[in-house]
Design a protein around this motif. Structure first.
Motif, PDB file in Angstrom:
ATOM      1  N   ALA A 198       0.827  -1.210   0.000  1.00  0.00           N
ATOM      2  CA  ALA A 198       0.000   0.000   0.000  1.00  0.00           C
ATOM      3  C   ALA A 198       0.857   1.254   0.000  1.00  0.00           C
ATOM      4  O   ALA A 198       0.428   2.298  -0.510  1.00  0.00           O
ATOM      5  CB  ALA A 198      -0.927   0.005   1.207  1.00  0.00           C
ATOM      6  N   ILE A 199       2.048   1.201   0.571  1.00  0.00           N
ATOM      7  CA  ILE A 199       2.872   2.399   0.648  1.00  0.00           C
ATOM      8  C   ILE A 199       3.664   2.582  -0.654  1.00  0.00           C
ATOM      9  O   ILE A 199       3.846   1.634  -1.423  1.00  0.00           O
ATOM     10  CB  ILE A 199       3.809   2.379   1.875  1.00  0.00           C
ATOM     11  CG1 ILE A 199       4.833   1.247   1.773  1.00  0.00           C
ATOM     12  CG2 ILE A 199       3.004   2.254   3.157  1.00  0.00           C
ATOM     13  CD1 ILE A 199       5.865   1.284   2.889  1.00  0.00           C
ATOM     14  N   TYR A 200       4.128   3.779  -0.870  1.00  0.00           N
ATOM     15  CA  TYR A 200       4.817   4.113  -2.108  1.00  0.00           C
ATOM     16  C   TYR A 200       6.105   3.304  -2.246  1.00  0.00           C
ATOM     17  O   TYR A 200       6.798   3.013  -1.261  1.00  0.00           O
ATOM     18  CB  TYR A 200       5.115   5.612  -2.148  1.00  0.00           C
ATOM     19  CG  TYR A 200       3.872   6.457  -2.087  1.00  0.00           C
ATOM     20  CD1 TYR A 200       3.012   6.553  -3.180  1.00  0.00           C
ATOM     21  CD2 TYR A 200       3.528   7.147  -0.919  1.00  0.00           C
ATOM     22  CE1 TYR A 200       1.853   7.325  -3.124  1.00  0.00           C
ATOM     23  CE2 TYR A 200       2.375   7.928  -0.862  1.00  0.00           C
ATOM     24  CZ  TYR A 200       1.541   8.002  -1.966  1.00  0.00           C
ATOM     25  OH  TYR A 200       0.390   8.758  -1.906  1.00  0.00           O
ATOM     26  N   ALA A 201       6.432   2.949  -3.493  1.00  0.00           N
ATOM     27  CA  ALA A 201       7.581   2.077  -3.750  1.00  0.00           C
ATOM     28  C   ALA A 201       8.875   2.662  -3.198  1.00  0.00           C
ATOM     29  O   ALA A 201       9.713   1.931  -2.655  1.00  0.00           O
ATOM     30  CB  ALA A 201       7.710   1.823  -5.253  1.00  0.00           C
ATOM     31  N   GLU A 202       9.056   3.975  -3.305  1.00  0.00           N
ATOM     32  CA  GLU A 202      10.298   4.570  -2.812  1.00  0.00           C
ATOM     33  C   GLU A 202      10.392   4.459  -1.287  1.00  0.00           C
ATOM     34  O   GLU A 202      11.488   4.380  -0.729  1.00  0.00           O
ATOM     35  CB  GLU A 202      10.407   6.036  -3.248  1.00  0.00           C
ATOM     36  CG  GLU A 202       9.310   6.954  -2.753  1.00  0.00           C
ATOM     37  CD  GLU A 202       8.129   7.054  -3.722  1.00  0.00           C
ATOM     38  OE1 GLU A 202       7.451   8.099  -3.684  1.00  0.00           O
ATOM     39  OE2 GLU A 202       7.912   6.112  -4.497  1.00  0.00           O
ATOM     40  N   MET A 203       9.237   4.451  -0.621  1.00  0.00           N
ATOM     41  CA  MET A 203       9.250   4.295   0.834  1.00  0.00           C
ATOM     42  C   MET A 203       9.609   2.857   1.215  1.00  0.00           C
ATOM     43  O   MET A 203      10.333   2.626   2.184  1.00  0.00           O
ATOM     44  CB  MET A 203       7.898   4.674   1.429  1.00  0.00           C
ATOM     45  CG  MET A 203       7.450   6.085   1.109  1.00  0.00           C
ATOM     46  SD  MET A 203       8.751   7.322   1.394  1.00  0.00           S
ATOM     47  CE  MET A 203       9.149   7.034   3.096  1.00  0.00           C
ATOM     48  N   ARG A 204       9.119   1.886   0.448  1.00  0.00           N
ATOM     49  CA  ARG A 204       9.494   0.489   0.723  1.00  0.00           C
ATOM     50  C   ARG A 204      10.997   0.302   0.539  1.00  0.00           C
ATOM     51  O   ARG A 204      11.642  -0.427   1.304  1.00  0.00           O
ATOM     52  CB  ARG A 204       8.719  -0.463  -0.194  1.00  0.00           C
ATOM     53  CG  ARG A 204       7.218  -0.458   0.053  1.00  0.00           C
ATOM     54  CD  ARG A 204       6.539  -1.710  -0.497  1.00  0.00           C
ATOM     55  NE  ARG A 204       6.707  -1.860  -1.935  1.00  0.00           N
ATOM     56  CZ  ARG A 204       5.905  -1.316  -2.841  1.00  0.00           C
ATOM     57  NH1 ARG A 204       4.882  -0.549  -2.453  1.00  0.00           N
ATOM     58  NH2 ARG A 204       6.104  -1.515  -4.127  1.00  0.00           N
ATOM     59  N   ALA A 205      11.560   0.980  -0.458  1.00  0.00           N
ATOM     60  CA  ALA A 205      13.004   0.883  -0.673  1.00  0.00           C
ATOM     61  C   ALA A 205      13.765   1.479   0.509  1.00  0.00           C
ATOM     62  O   ALA A 205      14.778   0.918   0.956  1.00  0.00           O
ATOM     63  CB  ALA A 205      13.383   1.597  -1.973  1.00  0.00           C
ATOM     64  N   GLN A 206      13.287   2.597   1.024  1.00  0.00           N
ATOM     65  CA  GLN A 206      13.941   3.203   2.183  1.00  0.00           C
ATOM     66  C   GLN A 206      13.835   2.310   3.410  1.00  0.00           C
ATOM     67  O   GLN A 206      14.783   2.172   4.184  1.00  0.00           O
ATOM     68  CB  GLN A 206      13.337   4.574   2.476  1.00  0.00           C
ATOM     69  CG  GLN A 206      13.727   5.650   1.469  1.00  0.00           C
ATOM     70  CD  GLN A 206      13.270   7.029   1.916  1.00  0.00           C
ATOM     71  OE1 GLN A 206      13.180   7.313   3.099  1.00  0.00           O
ATOM     72  NE2 GLN A 206      12.976   7.890   0.956  1.00  0.00           N
ATOM     73  N   GLN A 207      12.685   1.702   3.591  1.00  0.00           N
ATOM     74  CA  GLN A 207      12.514   0.802   4.735  1.00  0.00           C
ATOM     75  C   GLN A 207      13.485  -0.370   4.669  1.00  0.00           C
ATOM     76  O   GLN A 207      13.974  -0.838   5.703  1.00  0.00           O
ATOM     77  CB  GLN A 207      11.071   0.285   4.784  1.00  0.00           C
ATOM     78  CG  GLN A 207      10.075   1.345   5.206  1.00  0.00           C
ATOM     79  CD  GLN A 207       8.660   0.804   5.270  1.00  0.00           C
ATOM     80  OE1 GLN A 207       8.349  -0.250   4.725  1.00  0.00           O
ATOM     81  NE2 GLN A 207       7.783   1.535   5.935  1.00  0.00           N
TER      82      GLN A 207
END
Length: 281
Positions: free
Chosen positions: A143-152
């Motif tokens: 559900a969260i933006y792809a760039e945020m998943r990468a940061q996580q």
């Protein structure tokens, strides 16, 4: 369901009292504070934070409730223990804390990581939750933006040095029983966020009246939270003149204007919306 970037622009300077107590629950020495009087309300903080982050809005919650303000495992004044950091285990901790304090049930408000804990508390211990508010807590990994998943995916103890000077690092250094454990907390938060999840079916079965809340520029788009509201029978029909078309379980939705994932918990509308929902008949 947890923060992975600095709360830049967020003001954590108005803290809580810091004069709390400890409850021994499930092998964790859980720190908590009590504020105000009235029906019990558990307020659950976000990842890498503590109950102190609610300082600016705490008076709104405490005006008519007894606010139970815990620090979750490995956060704030609660030291880490030798177990993984999981939403399920932390939810069990809060259920045990409610019992420890002599309450049959409590209202529960959770933000981000705390929202995920609150979801699991309502799923695993529905008898302990009278009403539920979750803010900025998505229910699917994608559900969260792809760039945020990468940061996580980059959150590990190695990032501790880069986080010096952030509100989360400074808070941890000031209050944690073992300030040197901050890299360990980052490792555990990173491991938690690396586990894919999808609570779609579980949300459909929620037995607790729930307010789904988000910022209008949150880590997941507002459409995701509208989707979650739909899983709870919301937004599927006209509400009707007398509210007869509203969700059968008493659920509700709030999108906080002008708010991001990193400051929504400080918005006066966050506290006001939550209290309004909790105090309805």
């Amino acid at each position: 369901m947890s923060e992975q970037r600095s709360e830049q622009g967020s003001d954590w300077s108005s803290s809580t009292s810091g004069n709390g107590e400890y409850a021994d629950v499930n092998g964790v020495r859980l720190y908590y504070e009590l504020h105000g009087e009235g029906r019990p309300l558990v307020l659950l903080h976000g990842g890498l934070g503590s109950g102190e982050m609610f300082g600016p809005v705490l008076p709104v919650f405490a005006a008519g409730h007894q606010v139970i303000l815990p620090d979750l495992q490995a956060h704030g004044r609660t030291a880490d223990v030798d177990r993984p950091l999981t939403l399920e285990a932390m939810a069990d901790d809060i259920a045990a804390l409610i019992t420890h304090l002599g309450h049959d049930e409590a209202d529960v408000v959770g933000y981000s990581l705390g929202g995920g804990v609150a979801f699991h508390l309502a799923l695993r211990h529905p008898d302990k939750v009278r009403r539920l508010v979750t803010c900025s807590a998505h229910v699917r990994t994608d559900a969260i933006y792809a760039e945020m998943r990468a940061q996580q995916g980059q959150v590990t103890g190695a990032a501790a040095e880069m986080m010096k000077g952030t509100p989360m690092y400074e808070l941890y250094q000031r209050v944690a029983p073992r300030p040197e454990d901050f890299p360990r907390l980052l490792d555990k938060i990173g491991a938690l966020m690396a586990v894919p999840f999808d609570l779609t079916d579980e949300v459909r079965g929620l037995q607790v009246p729930t307010l789904v809340m988000c910022g209008d520029a949150d880590m997941a788009p507002p459409s995701h939270y509208v989707e979650v509201f739909g899983l709870l029978d919301g937004g599927l029909r006209d509400g009707g003149w007398t509210g007869e078309g509203r969700p059968k379980g008493g659920h509700a939705l709030a999108v906080i204007p002008g708010a991001t994932h990193y400051d929504v918990f400080l918005s006066p509308l966050f506290a006001a919306s939550a209290v309004d929902f909790l105090d309805r008949d």
